[in-house]
Design a protein around this motif. Sequence first.
Motif, PDB file in Angstrom:
ATOM      1  N   GLU A  43      29.486  51.607  40.016  1.00 19.72           N
ATOM      2  CA  GLU A  43      30.494  52.404  40.717  1.00 19.72           C
ATOM      3  C   GLU A  43      30.828  51.788  42.076  1.00 19.72           C
ATOM      4  N   TYR A  44      29.806  51.274  42.755  1.00 20.13           N
ATOM      5  CA  TYR A  44      30.048  50.611  44.041  1.00 20.13           C
ATOM      6  C   TYR A  44      30.912  49.361  43.847  1.00 20.13           C
ATOM      7  N   ALA A  45      30.614  48.595  42.820  1.00 17.57           N
ATOM      8  CA  ALA A  45      31.393  47.378  42.538  1.00 17.57           C
ATOM      9  C   ALA A  45      32.850  47.712  42.228  1.00 17.57           C
ATOM     10  N   ILE A  46      33.081  48.771  41.479  1.00 15.07           N
ATOM     11  CA  ILE A  46      34.443  49.179  41.137  1.00 15.07           C
ATOM     12  C   ILE A  46      35.217  49.557  42.398  1.00 15.07           C
ATOM     13  N   LYS A  47      34.559  50.283  43.287  1.00 15.85           N
ATOM     14  CA  LYS A  47      35.231  50.755  44.496  1.00 15.85           C
ATOM     15  C   LYS A  47      35.329  49.688  45.582  1.00 15.85           C
ATOM     16  N   ASN A  48      34.452  48.672  45.528  1.00 10.47           N
ATOM     17  CA  ASN A  48      34.374  47.692  46.615  1.00 10.47           C
ATOM     18  C   ASN A  48      34.276  46.248  46.126  1.00 10.47           C
ATOM     19  N   PRO A  49      35.121  45.825  45.206  1.00 13.08           N
ATOM     20  CA  PRO A  49      35.002  44.452  44.699  1.00 13.08           C
ATOM     21  C   PRO A  49      35.189  43.393  45.785  1.00 13.08           C
ATOM     22  N   ASP A  50      36.079  43.665  46.759  1.00  9.10           N
ATOM     23  CA  ASP A  50      36.315  42.688  47.820  1.00  9.10           C
ATOM     24  C   ASP A  50      35.086  42.493  48.697  1.00  9.10           C
ATOM     25  N   ILE A  51      34.280  43.528  48.835  1.00  7.47           N
ATOM     26  CA  ILE A  51      33.047  43.403  49.618  1.00  7.47           C
ATOM     27  C   ILE A  51      32.041  42.551  48.860  1.00  7.47           C
ATOM     28  N   LEU A  52      31.786  42.893  47.603  1.00 11.39           N
ATOM     29  CA  LEU A  52      30.778  42.147  46.833  1.00 11.39           C
ATOM     30  C   LEU A  52      31.191  40.703  46.597  1.00 11.39           C
ATOM     31  N   ASP A  53      32.475  40.418  46.706  1.00 16.33           N
ATOM     32  CA  ASP A  53      32.960  39.048  46.545  1.00 16.33           C
ATOM     33  C   ASP A  53      32.495  38.132  47.688  1.00 16.33           C
ATOM     34  N   ASN A  54      31.926  38.708  48.725  1.00 17.88           N
ATOM     35  CA  ASN A  54      31.403  37.949  49.868  1.00 17.88           C
ATOM     36  C   ASN A  54      29.926  37.601  49.737  1.00 17.88           C
ATOM     37  N   ASP A  76      37.242  41.149  35.213  1.00 18.95           N
ATOM     38  CA  ASP A  76      38.624  40.829  35.533  1.00 18.95           C
ATOM     39  C   ASP A  76      39.271  41.972  36.302  1.00 18.95           C
ATOM     40  N   ILE A  77      40.183  41.617  37.187  1.00 21.33           N
ATOM     41  CA  ILE A  77      41.093  42.581  37.816  1.00 21.33           C
ATOM     42  C   ILE A  77      42.486  42.029  37.592  1.00 21.33           C
ATOM     43  N   ASP A  78      43.283  42.715  36.793  1.00 23.02           N
ATOM     44  CA  ASP A  78      44.602  42.175  36.444  1.00 23.02           C
ATOM     45  C   ASP A  78      45.628  42.438  37.547  1.00 23.02           C
ATOM     46  N   GLN A  79      46.862  42.028  37.316  1.00 20.47           N
ATOM     47  CA  GLN A  79      47.914  42.139  38.318  1.00 20.47           C
ATOM     48  C   GLN A  79      48.234  43.582  38.676  1.00 20.47           C
ATOM     49  N   ASN A  80      47.843  44.528  37.834  1.00 15.46           N
ATOM     50  CA  ASN A  80      48.052  45.950  38.114  1.00 15.46           C
ATOM     51  C   ASN A  80      46.811  46.608  38.705  1.00 15.46           C
ATOM     52  N   ASN A  81      45.851  45.780  39.110  1.00 15.92           N
ATOM     53  CA  ASN A  81      44.568  46.238  39.662  1.00 15.92           C
ATOM     54  C   ASN A  81      43.711  46.998  38.652  1.00 15.92           C
ATOM     55  N   MET A  82      43.957  46.754  37.375  1.00 20.63           N
ATOM     56  CA  MET A  82      43.120  47.343  36.329  1.00 20.63           C
ATOM     57  C   MET A  82      41.843  46.523  36.217  1.00 20.63           C
ATOM     58  N   ILE A  83      40.704  47.199  36.347  1.00 22.85           N
ATOM     59  CA  ILE A  83      39.404  46.534  36.338  1.00 22.85           C
ATOM     60  C   ILE A  83      38.798  46.574  34.945  1.00 22.85           C
ATOM     61  N   THR A  84      38.309  45.428  34.505  1.00 18.12           N
ATOM     62  CA  THR A  84      37.518  45.332  33.277  1.00 18.12           C
ATOM     63  C   THR A  84      36.109  44.930  33.689  1.00 18.12           C
ATOM     64  N   LEU A  85      35.151  45.720  33.264  1.00 14.75           N
ATOM     65  CA  LEU A  85      33.754  45.479  33.623  1.00 14.75           C
ATOM     66  C   LEU A  85      33.081  44.531  32.643  1.00 14.75           C
ATOM     67  N   THR A  86      32.007  43.912  33.109  1.00 15.13           N
ATOM     68  CA  THR A  86      31.143  43.105  32.248  1.00 15.13           C
ATOM     69  C   THR A  86      29.792  43.800  32.168  1.00 15.13           C
ATOM     70  N   SER A  87      29.088  43.614  31.078  1.00 14.32           N
ATOM     71  CA  SER A  87      27.771  44.251  30.911  1.00 14.32           C
ATOM     72  C   SER A  87      26.649  43.402  31.502  1.00 14.32           C
ATOM     73  N   HIS A  88      26.989  42.310  32.164  1.00 14.78           N
ATOM     74  CA  HIS A  88      25.992  41.361  32.664  1.00 14.78           C
ATOM     75  C   HIS A  88      24.869  42.028  33.463  1.00 14.78           C
ATOM     76  N   SER A  89      25.207  42.947  34.341  1.00 13.24           N
ATOM     77  CA  SER A  89      24.224  43.511  35.272  1.00 13.24           C
ATOM     78  C   SER A  89      23.365  44.626  34.693  1.00 13.24           C
ATOM     79  N   VAL A  90      23.686  45.092  33.511  1.00 13.77           N
ATOM     80  CA  VAL A  90      22.968  46.246  32.951  1.00 13.77           C
ATOM     81  C   VAL A  90      21.460  46.045  32.941  1.00 13.77           C
TER      82      VAL A  90
END
Length: 144
Positions: A43-54, A76-90
């Motif tokens: 949930e934090y990643a969804i709300k703050n991707p620009d932060i975690l990108d640092n 992925d974050i597409d041109q409409n800001n639609m976020i697709t999650l990955t299961s990597h971190s589970v």
Amino acid sequence: MFFKKINLIIFFLLTTQSFALNISSESTAFLNSLNGSTKEAYEYAIKNPDILDNFSCYCGCEKIKHTSNKSCFIKDIDQNNMITLTSHSVNCPICIDVALTVKYLLKDGFTFKQIKELLDNAYKDYPSTNTELKNNDECCSEKS
């Protein structure tokens, strides 16, 4: 009092609806299947991707072309800001730890640079994505 309750209900519906609209339906179902600190980190990643990108990740994911801790949660974050999650971190406590460390240290007033130094020192013997700070503390405001 009645109008305050109505305003709160409207605020809740608008904020939860806009949150839901930012992730794909598959990702919403995936997110709903999570719990505990794993769900909190996603949930934090969804709300703050620009932060975690640092911030770097230290789980070895640079081998699969991840570039930051954001990559461990967001495919992925597409041109409409639609976020697709990955299961990597589970099943990766390192990915979860990095995201939640960033979340809580920012709340405690640490700067990006301070957090990066702490994480780099804590994980100095681990492989890293070697993510550079992009905009220090000026890139984005945290969303809780």
